[in-house]
Structures are given as structure tokens and as C-alpha cells.
Design a protein around this motif. Sequence first.
Motif, PDB file in Angstrom:
ATOM      1  N   LEU A 108       5.729  19.583   4.589  1.00 10.50           N
ATOM      2  CA  LEU A 108       6.297  18.365   4.028  1.00 10.50           C
ATOM      3  C   LEU A 108       7.499  18.735   3.173  1.00 10.50           C
ATOM      4  CD1 LEU A 108       3.021  17.965   4.214  1.00 10.50           C
ATOM      5  CD2 LEU A 108       3.469  15.901   2.892  1.00 10.50           C
ATOM      6  N   HIS A 109       8.574  17.964   3.317  1.00 15.11           N
ATOM      7  CA  HIS A 109       9.771  18.220   2.522  1.00 15.11           C
ATOM      8  C   HIS A 109      10.218  16.919   1.878  1.00 15.11           C
ATOM      9  CE1 HIS A 109      13.709  19.542   1.209  1.00 15.11           C
ATOM     10  NE2 HIS A 109      13.425  20.773   1.588  1.00 15.11           N
ATOM     11  N   THR A 110      10.283  16.917   0.536  1.00 12.49           N
ATOM     12  CA  THR A 110      10.617  15.709  -0.209  1.00 12.49           C
ATOM     13  C   THR A 110      11.907  15.897  -1.003  1.00 12.49           C
ATOM     14  OG1 THR A 110       9.443  16.371  -2.216  1.00 12.49           O
ATOM     15  CG2 THR A 110       8.150  15.286  -0.508  1.00 12.49           C
ATOM     16  N   GLY A 111      12.333  14.827  -1.659  1.00  4.67           N
ATOM     17  CA  GLY A 111      13.425  14.910  -2.617  1.00  4.67           C
ATOM     18  C   GLY A 111      14.755  14.398  -2.112  1.00  4.67           C
ATOM     19  N   GLN A 112      15.719  14.337  -3.051  1.00  2.00           N
ATOM     20  CA  GLN A 112      17.067  13.896  -2.710  1.00  2.00           C
ATOM     21  C   GLN A 112      17.705  14.814  -1.681  1.00  2.00           C
ATOM     22  OE1 GLN A 112      19.958  13.089  -5.787  1.00  2.00           O
ATOM     23  NE2 GLN A 112      18.345  12.868  -7.315  1.00  2.00           N
ATOM     24  N   CYS A 113      18.492  14.213  -0.833  1.00  2.00           N
ATOM     25  CA  CYS A 113      19.303  15.006   0.094  1.00  2.00           C
ATOM     26  C   CYS A 113      20.423  15.712  -0.664  1.00  2.00           C
ATOM     27  CB  CYS A 113      19.909  14.084   1.144  1.00  2.00           C
ATOM     28  SG  CYS A 113      21.243  14.828   2.108  1.00  2.00           S
ATOM     29  N   GLN A 149       0.866  -1.173   0.000  1.00  2.00           N
ATOM     30  CA  GLN A 149       0.000   0.000   0.000  1.00  2.00           C
ATOM     31  C   GLN A 149       0.908   1.229   0.000  1.00  2.00           C
ATOM     32  OE1 GLN A 149      -2.855  -0.222   3.233  1.00  2.00           O
ATOM     33  NE2 GLN A 149      -3.536  -2.270   2.666  1.00  2.00           N
ATOM     34  N   PRO A 150       1.270   1.720  -1.179  1.00  2.00           N
ATOM     35  CA  PRO A 150       2.361   2.689  -1.280  1.00  2.00           C
ATOM     36  C   PRO A 150       2.148   4.014  -0.567  1.00  2.00           C
ATOM     37  CG  PRO A 150       1.242   2.403  -3.399  1.00  2.00           C
ATOM     38  CD  PRO A 150       0.746   1.326  -2.503  1.00  2.00           C
ATOM     39  N   ALA A 151       0.913   4.363  -0.232  1.00  2.00           N
ATOM     40  CA  ALA A 151       0.680   5.626   0.475  1.00  2.00           C
ATOM     41  C   ALA A 151       0.584   5.445   1.989  1.00  2.00           C
ATOM     42  CB  ALA A 151      -0.596   6.290  -0.041  1.00  2.00           C
ATOM     43  N   THR A 152       0.782   4.215   2.467  1.00  2.00           N
ATOM     44  CA  THR A 152       0.584   3.929   3.897  1.00  2.00           C
ATOM     45  C   THR A 152       1.408   4.827   4.791  1.00  2.00           C
ATOM     46  OG1 THR A 152       0.041   1.616   3.494  1.00  2.00           O
ATOM     47  CG2 THR A 152       0.824   2.172   5.693  1.00  2.00           C
ATOM     48  N   GLY A 187       3.487   6.968 -10.203  1.00  2.00           N
ATOM     49  CA  GLY A 187       3.822   7.729  -9.011  1.00  2.00           C
ATOM     50  C   GLY A 187       2.662   8.482  -8.405  1.00  2.00           C
ATOM     51  N   SER A 188       1.423   8.154  -8.814  1.00  2.00           N
ATOM     52  CA  SER A 188       0.243   8.814  -8.249  1.00  2.00           C
ATOM     53  C   SER A 188      -0.302   7.969  -7.110  1.00  2.00           C
ATOM     54  CB  SER A 188      -0.837   8.992  -9.329  1.00  2.00           C
ATOM     55  OG  SER A 188      -0.378   9.849 -10.348  1.00  2.00           O
ATOM     56  N   LEU A 189      -0.276   8.509  -5.898  1.00  2.00           N
ATOM     57  CA  LEU A 189      -0.685   7.769  -4.714  1.00  2.00           C
ATOM     58  C   LEU A 189      -1.885   8.438  -4.062  1.00  2.00           C
ATOM     59  CD1 LEU A 189       2.838   7.138  -3.138  1.00  2.00           C
ATOM     60  CD2 LEU A 189       1.681   5.851  -4.942  1.00  2.00           C
ATOM     61  N   SER A 190      -2.660   7.653  -3.326  1.00  2.00           N
ATOM     62  CA  SER A 190      -3.862   8.168  -2.647  1.00  2.00           C
ATOM     63  C   SER A 190      -3.473   8.766  -1.303  1.00  2.00           C
ATOM     64  CB  SER A 190      -4.879   7.038  -2.464  1.00  2.00           C
ATOM     65  OG  SER A 190      -5.293   6.535  -3.712  1.00  2.00           O
ATOM     66  N   ILE A 191      -2.915   9.951  -1.356  1.00  2.00           N
ATOM     67  CA  ILE A 191      -2.423  10.630  -0.150  1.00  2.00           C
ATOM     68  C   ILE A 191      -3.525  11.516   0.430  1.00  2.00           C
ATOM     69  CG2 ILE A 191      -0.717  12.268   0.733  1.00  2.00           C
ATOM     70  CD1 ILE A 191       1.076  11.383  -1.611  1.00  2.00           C
ATOM     71  N   ARG A 192      -3.670  11.474   1.733  1.00  2.00           N
ATOM     72  CA  ARG A 192      -4.689  12.294   2.409  1.00  2.00           C
ATOM     73  C   ARG A 192      -4.173  13.717   2.595  1.00  2.00           C
ATOM     74  NH1 ARG A 192      -6.945   9.896   7.743  1.00  2.00           N
ATOM     75  NH2 ARG A 192      -8.433  11.591   7.363  1.00  2.00           N
ATOM     76  N   ILE A 193      -4.005  14.414   1.495  1.00  2.00           N
ATOM     77  CA  ILE A 193      -3.453  15.766   1.576  1.00  2.00           C
ATOM     78  C   ILE A 193      -4.364  16.692   2.368  1.00  2.00           C
ATOM     79  CG2 ILE A 193      -4.466  16.574  -0.601  1.00  2.00           C
ATOM     80  CD1 ILE A 193      -0.922  17.327   0.787  1.00  2.00           C
ATOM     81  N   GLY A 194      -5.655  16.389   2.380  1.00  2.00           N
ATOM     82  CA  GLY A 194      -6.571  17.199   3.176  1.00  2.00           C
ATOM     83  C   GLY A 194      -6.262  17.125   4.656  1.00  2.00           C
ATOM     84  N   LEU A 195      -5.834  15.952   5.119  1.00  2.00           N
ATOM     85  CA  LEU A 195      -5.454  15.809   6.525  1.00  2.00           C
ATOM     86  C   LEU A 195      -4.225  16.645   6.827  1.00  2.00           C
ATOM     87  CD1 LEU A 195      -5.708  14.468   9.306  1.00  2.00           C
ATOM     88  CD2 LEU A 195      -4.393  12.534   8.388  1.00  2.00           C
ATOM     89  N   PRO A 234      12.666  11.604   3.078  1.00  2.00           N
ATOM     90  CA  PRO A 234      13.806  11.171   2.253  1.00  2.00           C
ATOM     91  C   PRO A 234      13.572   9.818   1.584  1.00  2.00           C
ATOM     92  CG  PRO A 234      14.284  10.740   4.553  1.00  2.00           C
ATOM     93  CD  PRO A 234      12.958  11.464   4.514  1.00  2.00           C
ATOM     94  N   GLY A 235      12.542   9.072   2.008  1.00  2.00           N
ATOM     95  CA  GLY A 235      12.202   7.815   1.359  1.00  2.00           C
ATOM     96  C   GLY A 235      11.914   8.039  -0.114  1.00  2.00           C
ATOM     97  N   LEU A 236      12.344   7.094  -0.947  1.00  2.00           N
ATOM     98  CA  LEU A 236      12.283   7.270  -2.395  1.00  2.00           C
ATOM     99  C   LEU A 236      10.884   7.059  -2.956  1.00  2.00           C
ATOM    100  CD1 LEU A 236      13.799   7.574  -5.132  1.00  2.00           C
ATOM    101  CD2 LEU A 236      14.101   5.081  -5.098  1.00  2.00           C
ATOM    102  N   TYR A 237      10.443   7.997  -3.772  1.00  2.00           N
ATOM    103  CA  TYR A 237       9.225   7.865  -4.562  1.00  2.00           C
ATOM    104  C   TYR A 237       9.598   8.110  -6.022  1.00  2.00           C
ATOM    105  CZ  TYR A 237       6.663   7.574  -0.249  1.00  2.00           C
ATOM    106  OH  TYR A 237       6.210   7.156   0.975  1.00  2.00           O
ATOM    107  N   VAL A 238       9.018   7.318  -6.925  1.00  2.00           N
ATOM    108  CA  VAL A 238       9.443   7.347  -8.327  1.00  2.00           C
ATOM    109  C   VAL A 238       8.288   7.744  -9.245  1.00  2.00           C
ATOM    110  CG1 VAL A 238      11.270   5.642  -8.016  1.00  2.00           C
ATOM    111  CG2 VAL A 238       8.957   4.864  -8.567  1.00  2.00           C
TER     112      VAL A 238
END
Length: 396
Positions: free
Chosen positions: A332-337, A277-280, A316-324, A298-302
Motif C-alpha cells: 500500500l502506498h499513501t500520501g501526497q503525490c 462508510q469511510p473505510a469502504t 482519521g481512525s478507520l476500520s480497515i481490514r489490515i489483516g486481509l 492518492p485519495g485524501l485521508y485527514v
Amino acid sequence: MSQNHGVVYVKPGVVEVREIEFPKLALGNRKCEHGVILKIVSTNICGSDQHMVRGRTTAPAGLILGHEITGLVIESGRDVEFIKVGDLVSVPFNIACGRCRNCKAGQTGICLNVNPGRAGAAYGYVDMGGWVGGQAEYVMVPYADFNLLKFPDSDQAMAKIKDLTLLSDIFPTGFHGAVTAGVGPGSIVYIAGAGPVGLASAASCHLLGAALVIVGDMIDERLAQARSFGCETIDLKKDATLAEQIEQIVGVPEVDSAVDCVGFEAKGHGHDSNTEQPATVLNSIMEITRAGGQLGIPGLYVTGDPGAVDEAAKKGSLSIRIGLGWAKSHSLHTGQCPVMKYHRKLMNAILYDKIKIADAVNVEVITLAESVKGYKDFDKGAAKKFVIDPHGLIPN
């Protein structure tokens, strides 16, 4: 001409050590006068490599793997001024030109000039510019003066090489996850995932002064490794929700900060722990992070995952609860270090005995020939960070 051997991705589930071309100071048909050739002292197997080997990316057959590199300079181009032959250096996994607007802003993970496909490049990685990887005996590194971190004393560095080898990726990456999650003195933090990056992030939280670090995973051996340096742990195989287990430790079902060190191959929790469940992780850390808290990712998303559970996830489209997350005003901070932002200071923390990062992630040194078995063991969830020693230079 010296020989060179490297770890080659053959097909899903299969890597081999093969003879490969000895590196040249060249970029296509032109001389790479700003580059150096390294004799590799240590090169590590990364969880990001494992995604490719599992067939969960569009990596091509024949790719030479490896982006975590420490080495000895044996040849340099005419334009290299400050790095010298004989220097022992750490190589950031980000390849950066040092000239573009992003590099000048310190955003070396998204350099604009080293990958024709998109911003950002890395050694031996899919869609990251086609650069030859460093799980080998020798490798070429471009823009050497800008990219390389020279160790001030080679003998001192070799005595701590099991720690210093982690500066190329997972120590800065784990630290970056903690920093972008807002971890500081007195913080209560949840780390999702007890693989090497998760353990490095947990150790980084301690270095940053966190009061309580909680690590969640489904592999008992990895949870035991997290406890070995003072973390509380959560077994995500249990049916109790993450919030309920957080409450048992903290007294309330929330933390100040959370770090996702799992990425796109995440599985569900409890009775869903065998189901991908990739959005868990993203949804669960939004649930348990307090209002106004921060999430480091920092976990990888492709953008391309041929083995995904549904068509959306394949893109790479996941069911993220962005409303929450929005309702709780999360950052939120994503991407390569951007490794260079941190690696010099983290080097000093190692050299001055402020952290034992190799112990935290349980480094095990293996030969290049043993790397195939290392990949298999890592894929089974071994609570180890495999460090390849191609030339037998690492002291016992």
C-alpha cells in the motif's frame, strides 16, 4: 498597485470571490528573494478543495483557496537565477524548499521546511503551512527555481493550456496512484472513483500500457465520461458486490492493481450507497486485488474531520481490514503525490500528443466570477474539471 481577487472559504457550503491583498515577495517580515509573483493564467477547482468547502476539515474562515496553478512570471526576487519574468510556468501544488533531506530524495510532498506544523505544504489548504491560495488573479510562489516547471515554448503551451493546467496536481496525482499500484504493460486495474483524479488515473493507466482499466463510481455521468476514453465501468449503486461485478468483466473476481481516488468521504456500495462508510474503498480494493498486488492511495485521508460519522473517524481512525491486506501480501502506498517526480515527463507526453488529458477529465473553463457556481456544480457530482481563467487568457 494592481488589484487582486480570490476565492475565499467563508463557512461550510459557502465560498465568495473577494478582493484580497496583492501578493508581495515576502515571508512574514522578511523579503522572499527566492520567490516570484505570478499573473495566473489558469487555476483549477480540486476535489480536495471541496472537502474543505463542505466543512469536512478544520479549515479556517477566510482561507484563500486554490493549489492548482499555472501562471506568467511578472516579478522575481534577487536570488531567482533561472526563472525569468515572462516565463509561463506550472506550479506543483506541493511547496518544497529543495534543501531538506526529503526534497533532496525527491519526496517533495513532505518537505520539512515549509510548514511548521508537519511535513508537507500546499497553497490554500488547511494545515498545510498557511500559504495563500491560487484561485485568484495573482499569487506569490517561493523557492521558484526549484519548484517551477517552465514551459519551453509559451505559444505552444497556450495552445495546449487546458491539458497543461492539469500538471499542477491531478494528472501527476492520478499517474502517481497508478505507478504506486504497480500498473504497467498488460495490467488489469480497478480505479475507485470517477472524479477528475480517478479519470486522470485511468488515463494514466492507459499511458502506462494497462490492458484493461475498470472504473467504479455511483454517478452515471462520471461513468459515461470514463467510458468515453475506453474504460470499462462499474455502477456501485447496484446490489451486486464489487467482486461480482469485477468477475463479470474479467472472468475472475480480482485485478492486478487498484487505485483509491475517493478518500475519506467514501460511501458504502449497493444498498448502503447513501451511507457514509469511510473505510469502504480501502477494504473493497483489498478484497478484489490479487495476492501480491499493489494499492495506490492518492485519495485524501485527514487527521481531523469534524463531520465524520463517528468519533474514531473524526481523528482519521478507520476500520480497515489490515489483516486481509497482510494475508494477501499487499503493498500500500499513501500520501501526497510528489508532483516534481512526474510533471516534466507528463508535460512532454502532452506536448507530443501522447495523451489528451483535458478530454479525459472533461475540462470546462470558467471565469473567476463563475467559480462560486463551479463549486456548487462540482459538489453535485458534475463530470467536469473546472478550470478558472481569471484574466480571460485561455483560447476557446
